[in-house]
Design a protein around this motif. Structure first.
Motif, short mmCIF file in Angstrom:
data_model
loop_
_atom_site.label_atom_id
_atom_site.label_comp_id
_atom_site.label_asym_id
_atom_site.label_seq_id
_atom_site.Cartn_x
_atom_site.Cartn_y
_atom_site.Cartn_z
N VAL A 70 0.84 -1.20 0.00
CA VAL A 70 0.00 0.00 0.00
C VAL A 70 0.87 1.25 0.00
O VAL A 70 0.64 2.20 -0.76
CB VAL A 70 -0.96 0.01 1.21
N ILE A 71 1.90 1.26 0.85
CA ILE A 71 2.78 2.43 0.96
C ILE A 71 3.51 2.67 -0.36
O ILE A 71 3.61 3.81 -0.82
CB ILE A 71 3.77 2.25 2.13
N GLU A 72 4.03 1.61 -0.97
CA GLU A 72 4.71 1.77 -2.26
C GLU A 72 3.79 2.38 -3.30
O GLU A 72 4.19 3.27 -4.05
CB GLU A 72 5.22 0.42 -2.76
N ARG A 73 2.55 1.91 -3.33
CA ARG A 73 1.59 2.41 -4.32
C ARG A 73 1.26 3.89 -4.07
O ARG A 73 1.34 4.72 -4.98
CB ARG A 73 0.31 1.56 -4.27
N VAL A 74 0.93 4.24 -2.82
CA VAL A 74 0.57 5.62 -2.49
C VAL A 74 1.76 6.56 -2.71
O VAL A 74 1.63 7.62 -3.33
CB VAL A 74 0.03 5.72 -1.06
N ALA A 75 2.92 6.16 -2.22
CA ALA A 75 4.12 7.00 -2.38
C ALA A 75 4.43 7.20 -3.85
O ALA A 75 4.75 8.32 -4.28
CB ALA A 75 5.30 6.38 -1.65
N GLY A 76 4.35 6.14 -4.64
CA GLY A 76 4.64 6.24 -6.06
C GLY A 76 3.66 7.14 -6.80
O GLY A 76 4.06 7.96 -7.63
N GLU A 77 2.39 7.01 -6.48
CA GLU A 77 1.38 7.81 -7.16
C GLU A 77 1.45 9.28 -6.78
O GLU A 77 1.18 10.15 -7.61
CB GLU A 77 -0.01 7.26 -6.86
N LEU A 78 1.81 9.56 -5.51
CA LEU A 78 1.82 10.95 -5.04
C LEU A 78 3.20 11.59 -5.08
O LEU A 78 3.34 12.78 -4.80
CB LEU A 78 1.25 11.03 -3.61
N GLY A 79 4.22 10.82 -5.39
CA GLY A 79 5.58 11.36 -5.46
C GLY A 79 6.21 11.60 -4.10
O GLY A 79 7.10 12.44 -3.97
N ALA A 80 5.75 10.87 -3.09
CA ALA A 80 6.32 10.98 -1.75
C ALA A 80 7.46 9.98 -1.60
O ALA A 80 7.48 8.94 -2.26
CB ALA A 80 5.25 10.71 -0.69
N ALA A 81 8.39 10.30 -0.73
CA ALA A 81 9.46 9.36 -0.42
C ALA A 81 8.95 8.37 0.63
O ALA A 81 8.02 8.68 1.38
CB ALA A 81 10.67 10.11 0.13
N TRP A 82 9.56 7.19 0.67
CA TRP A 82 9.22 6.26 1.74
C TRP A 82 10.44 5.47 2.13
O TRP A 82 11.39 5.34 1.37
CB TRP A 82 8.03 5.37 1.37
N GLU A 83 10.41 5.01 3.38
CA GLU A 83 11.53 4.22 3.92
C GLU A 83 10.96 3.15 4.82
O GLU A 83 9.81 3.24 5.26
CB GLU A 83 12.48 5.13 4.70
N GLU A 84 11.78 2.17 5.11
CA GLU A 84 11.36 1.09 5.99
C GLU A 84 12.39 0.93 7.10
O GLU A 84 13.59 1.02 6.86
CB GLU A 84 11.24 -0.21 5.19
N ARG A 85 11.90 0.71 8.32
CA ARG A 85 12.78 0.55 9.47
C ARG A 85 12.42 -0.74 10.19
O ARG A 85 11.26 -0.96 10.53
CB ARG A 85 12.61 1.75 10.41
N ASP A 86 13.42 -1.59 10.40
CA ASP A 86 13.26 -2.86 11.10
C ASP A 86 13.35 -2.59 12.60
O ASP A 86 14.41 -2.20 13.10
CB ASP A 86 14.37 -3.82 10.65
N ILE A 87 12.24 -2.79 13.31
CA ILE A 87 12.23 -2.46 14.74
C ILE A 87 13.15 -3.37 15.56
O ILE A 87 13.54 -3.00 16.66
CB ILE A 87 10.81 -2.49 15.34
N THR A 88 13.52 -4.54 15.02
CA THR A 88 14.37 -5.44 15.78
C THR A 88 15.82 -4.96 15.85
O THR A 88 16.63 -5.51 16.58
CB THR A 88 14.33 -6.88 15.21
N ARG A 89 16.15 -3.92 15.12
CA ARG A 89 17.50 -3.36 15.15
C ARG A 89 17.68 -2.29 16.22
O ARG A 89 18.77 -1.75 16.38
CB ARG A 89 17.86 -2.78 13.79
N SER A 90 16.60 -1.99 16.93
CA SER A 90 16.65 -0.96 17.96
C SER A 90 15.84 -1.41 19.17
O SER A 90 14.66 -1.74 19.03
CB SER A 90 16.06 0.36 17.42
N GLU A 91 16.47 -1.43 20.34
CA GLU A 91 15.75 -1.81 21.56
C GLU A 91 14.57 -0.88 21.81
O GLU A 91 13.50 -1.33 22.21
CB GLU A 91 16.69 -1.81 22.77
N GLU A 92 14.76 0.41 21.57
CA GLU A 92 13.69 1.37 21.80
C GLU A 92 12.53 1.14 20.84
O GLU A 92 11.36 1.13 21.26
CB GLU A 92 14.20 2.80 21.67
#
Length: 85
Positions: free
Chosen positions: A23-45
């Protein structure tokens, strides 16, 4: 929408994260927004804060949604964020 960034917080093997990513890829692509992904297991917080909510979506660093991504709601939030000065 170049100033808008959608962030997906998730973890490997999360099927809801896979759905959210599509969904994020589709919306970002259609609207020209940037997107990123963050793996929560790489940060205790991140793990402590988001473990029971993933996938979590942020729009410009502000939590927008969790568990499921509603495409219409995300699209509206990105469009609104793109209008801010």
């Amino acid at each position: 929408m170049a100033d808008v960034v959608i962030t997906l917080l998730g973890k490997p093997g999360c099927h809801l994260c896979d759905d959210a990513r599509a969904v994020i890829e589709r919306v970002a692509g259609e609207l020209g927004a940037a997107w990123e992904e963050r793996d929560i297991t790489r940060s205790e917080e991140d793990t402590r804060l988001y473990w029971e909510q993933i996938p979590v979506t942020l729009v410009n660093g502000v939590q927008h949604d969790f568990w499921r991504v509603d495409e219409a709601r995300l699209r509206a939030a990105v469009e609104k964020a793109g209008e801010l000065p």
